[in-house]
Design an enzyme around this catalytic site. Structure first.
Site, short mmCIF file in Angstrom:
data_model
loop_
_atom_site.label_atom_id
_atom_site.label_comp_id
_atom_site.label_asym_id
_atom_site.label_seq_id
_atom_site.Cartn_x
_atom_site.Cartn_y
_atom_site.Cartn_z
N ASN A 171 4.28 -5.44 6.05
CA ASN A 171 3.51 -6.32 6.45
C ASN A 171 3.64 -7.73 7.13
O ASN A 171 3.08 -8.19 7.99
CB ASN A 171 2.20 -6.67 5.41
CG ASN A 171 1.31 -5.50 4.91
OD1 ASN A 171 0.79 -4.55 5.79
ND2 ASN A 171 1.29 -4.99 3.70
N HIS A 218 -1.34 5.55 5.59
CA HIS A 218 -0.78 5.52 4.35
C HIS A 218 -0.29 7.12 4.00
O HIS A 218 -0.88 8.12 4.55
CB HIS A 218 -1.85 5.45 3.24
CG HIS A 218 -2.45 4.08 3.33
ND1 HIS A 218 -3.65 3.65 3.99
CD2 HIS A 218 -1.85 2.76 3.13
CE1 HIS A 218 -4.08 2.53 3.96
NE2 HIS A 218 -2.84 1.93 3.46
N SER A 236 0.83 -1.26 0.05
CA SER A 236 -0.06 -0.01 0.07
C SER A 236 0.98 1.17 -0.07
O SER A 236 0.41 2.48 -0.48
CB SER A 236 -1.08 -0.01 1.03
OG SER A 236 0.00 0.00 2.53
N ASP A 268 -5.94 8.79 8.30
CA ASP A 268 -5.96 7.55 8.88
C ASP A 268 -4.38 7.13 9.67
O ASP A 268 -4.34 5.99 10.21
CB ASP A 268 -6.32 6.26 7.97
CG ASP A 268 -5.38 6.41 6.88
OD1 ASP A 268 -4.27 7.01 6.55
OD2 ASP A 268 -5.80 5.35 5.77
N GLY A 311 -1.72 -4.39 1.00
CA GLY A 311 -1.61 -5.38 1.93
C GLY A 311 -0.87 -6.54 1.48
O GLY A 311 -0.64 -7.59 2.12
#
Length: 223
Positions: free
Chosen positions: A109, A193, A46, A190, A81
């Site tokens: 991740n 990102h 991402s 958020d 992801g």
């Protein structure tokens, strides 16, 4: 400072939830004006497609190449992801583009999910070896992970990238998110990102390592 630390931890924790998200691995077909240009492929997660493909750090690199008069095409093969295992699983699709340079920006991740370090290393190693066997030069982007799985894990995870870079004599971006991680001004609301300014900062971090690679390739092709 406490708010910045909390935001940074929220960023890293929340990235785990993106593992189930999907996105197209490759952009639409290139315009004919750039169809024959040498390719830089970005194999990432991402962080490579945020805040959008048009404003992501690979898109910024494309504009930088054009501004420098370097006729390269950047293929953004980032996917939300993705882990190293998922990147490896779709590597063949990326290599069908026949990139001259592959920017390898995976592993964040894996670290957040506590994937064993030996497995992360093995999968990155296979991506590197396979890419090189197809004629691509690899630019490795270092990742870090917080001590959610213990400090020993974080330290061992950190060592993956410089160790692989040294073994294969690869250029290494020490940390892809240098200057971006935990900065509210460079991330989306958020705090997961990068925003457009964050993507620009990532591109600025990558560029000094990418530029000599594309210039060498351009000189070689011109001979």
């Amino acid at each position: 400072m406490l708010h910045r630390t909390a935001g940074a931890l929220a960023l890293l924790t929340s990235l785990v939830s993106t593992a189930a998200c999907g996105a197209d691995a490759l952009p639409t077909a290139p315009s004919t004006s750039r169809a024959s240009s040498p390719i830089v492929a970005v194999l990432g997660d991402s962080l490579s497609v945020s805040p959008s493909r048009e404003a992501s750090f690979p898109a910024v690199l494309q504009r930088r190449l054009e501004a420098e008069g370097l006729k390269w095409r950047v293929v953004n093969a980032g996917r939300y992801g993705d882990t190293t295992a998922q990147g490896l699983a779709r590597l063949d699709d990326v290599l069908r583009e026949r990139p001259a340079v592959l920017i390898l920006a995976l592993g964040a991740n894996d670290g957040l999910n506590g994937v064993p370090v030996a497995i992360v290393r093995r999968q990155l190693d296979e991506i590197i070896r396979t890419s090189r066997s197809h004629g691509a030069r690899v630019l490795l982007c270092g990742m870090e992970t917080p001590p959610f799985h213990g400090w020993d894990y974080s330290l061992a995870f950190h060592a993956i990238y410089p160790d692989l870079a040294a073994f294969y004599d690869l250029p290494l971006v020490p940390f892809l998110l240098a200057g971006v991680f935990g900065d509210f001004d460079l991330n989306q609301p958020d705090m997961i990102h990068p925003n457009a300014a964050g993507a620009q900062r990532i591109a600025d971090t990558v560029w000094p390592f990418l530029e000599p690679m594309v210039r060498v390739e351009s000189l070689t092709a011109a001979r």
